[in-house]
Design a protein around this motif. Structure first.
Motif, PDB file in Angstrom:
ATOM      1  N   ASN A 114     -28.152 -16.560   1.967  1.00  0.00           N
ATOM      2  CA  ASN A 114     -28.124 -17.965   2.354  1.00  0.00           C
ATOM      3  C   ASN A 114     -29.016 -18.776   1.417  1.00  0.00           C
ATOM      4  N   ARG A 115     -29.107 -20.055   1.676  1.00  0.00           N
ATOM      5  CA  ARG A 115     -29.854 -20.988   0.816  1.00  0.00           C
ATOM      6  C   ARG A 115     -31.321 -20.595   0.644  1.00  0.00           C
TER       7      ARG A 115
ATOM      8  N   CYS B 232     -25.275 -15.601  -2.079  1.00  0.00           N
ATOM      9  CA  CYS B 232     -25.891 -16.640  -1.250  1.00  0.00           C
ATOM     10  C   CYS B 232     -24.999 -17.874  -1.172  1.00  0.00           C
TER      11      CYS B 232
ATOM     12  N   GLU C 171     -22.885 -17.691   2.739  1.00  0.00           N
ATOM     13  CA  GLU C 171     -23.896 -18.210   3.662  1.00  0.00           C
ATOM     14  C   GLU C 171     -23.389 -18.303   5.097  1.00  0.00           C
ATOM     15  N   GLN C 172     -22.153 -18.664   5.291  1.00  0.00           N
ATOM     16  CA  GLN C 172     -21.632 -18.825   6.647  1.00  0.00           C
ATOM     17  C   GLN C 172     -21.683 -17.522   7.442  1.00  0.00           C
TER      18      GLN C 172
ATOM     19  N   SER D  55     -24.354 -15.621   7.491  1.00  0.00           N
ATOM     20  CA  SER D  55     -25.762 -15.315   7.730  1.00  0.00           C
ATOM     21  C   SER D  55     -26.108 -15.300   9.212  1.00  0.00           C
TER      22      SER D  55
ATOM     23  N   THR E  91     -25.564 -17.442  13.164  1.00  0.00           N
ATOM     24  CA  THR E  91     -26.181 -18.550  13.882  1.00  0.00           C
ATOM     25  C   THR E  91     -26.453 -18.208  15.332  1.00  0.00           C
TER      26      THR E  91
ATOM     27  N   TRP F 164     -30.494 -16.772  14.059  1.00  0.00           N
ATOM     28  CA  TRP F 164     -30.856 -18.117  13.634  1.00  0.00           C
ATOM     29  C   TRP F 164     -32.356 -18.365  13.804  1.00  0.00           C
TER      30      TRP F 164
ATOM     31  N   TRP G 176     -33.665 -17.168   9.196  1.00  0.00           N
ATOM     32  CA  TRP G 176     -33.130 -17.021   7.849  1.00  0.00           C
ATOM     33  C   TRP G 176     -34.276 -17.094   6.834  1.00  0.00           C
TER      34      TRP G 176
END
Length: 172
Positions: free
Chosen positions: A48-49, A73, A77-78, A80, A82, A87, A113
Motif C-alpha cells: 500500500n501507499r 504497492c 493496494e485495494q 491491503s 479494510t 485497517w 497499514w
C-alpha cells in the motif's frame, strides 16, 4: 540495530505520522529461516501507499525486492484490507495518533497499514545494516510466468529449484 539504521527507522516513523515520542518498535518474528537466510513471505496486506513510502528512501534503494514491491504497492493496494484489525488496531492507533474510518485517507489514514509498513522497514533496515541475511518474496511474484500465490495454494506447480533460486535472488 545500529544507530544509523535506528535513525532511519525513526525518520520513517515520523514521516508516517508517528505520534509517540518514544514508540515501542517491535516488528515480530521472522516468517522463515533456511540456511542462514531469514525469509519474509509478504501477502497482500503488505502492499500500500505506506509501504511504498518506506521503500522510497535512498537507504532502501539497493534492496533486491524494492522495485517489484513498489509496483505491487501501486497495483494491489485495494487488497491491503479494510476490515477490523487489517485497517486499525489499538496499538497501531496509539502509535500513529488515531485512525480514519475504513477506506478514508484524510487525517490519520489506516494506522495498521502504517504499523505493518514500519515493521517491514525495520526488518529491511536490519538487513541493510548487515545484521541478518534477508530475502523478501511476495504472493505477487512470478517465476517463469507463474504467480507464486498459485504455487503456494497448489493451483500451479514449479520445480523446487526454481522457487529456491527466486528466493536466493531476493536476499540481501
Amino acid at each position: 540495530m545500529p544507530s544509523d539504521a535506528a535513525a532511519n527507522v525513526m525518520a520513517l516513523y515520523r514521516r508516517l505520522g508517528g505520534a509517540l515520542e518514544q514508540p515501542r518498535l517491535s516488528p515480530g518474528a521472522w516468517d522463515l529461516s533456511s540456511e542462514g537466510v531469514l525469509i519474509e513471505l509478504d501477502e497482500g496486506f503488505h502492499f500500500n501507499r505506506y509501504r511504498a513510502l518506506t521503500l522510497d528512501h535512498p537507504w532502501a534503494s539497493h534492496l533486491p525486492w524494492r522495485d517489484a514491491y513498489l509496483s505491487y504497492c501501486t497495483d494491489h493496494e485495494q487488497k491491503s484490507g479494510t476490515g477490523g484489525r487489517r485497517w486499525s488496531s489499538p496499538s497501531a492507533s496509539r502509535m500513529f495518533g488515531g485512525t480514519d474510518a475504513e477506506g478514508v485517507f484524510e487525517t490519520y489514514g489506516a494506522s495498521r497499514w502504517k504499523q505493518r509498513a514500519l515493521y517491514d522497514s525495520m526488518k529491511d533496515a536490519i538487513a541493510i545494516a548487515g545484521q541478518v541475511r534477508l530475502a523478501r518474496v511476495s504472493i505477487y511474484d512470478t517465476i517463469d510466468g507463474v504467480l507464486l500465490d498459485h504455487v503456494l495454494y497448489g493451483r500451479a506447480t514449479l520445480p523446487a529449484d526454481e522457487v529456491v533460486a527466486h528466493v536466493l535472488n531476493r536476499r540481501t
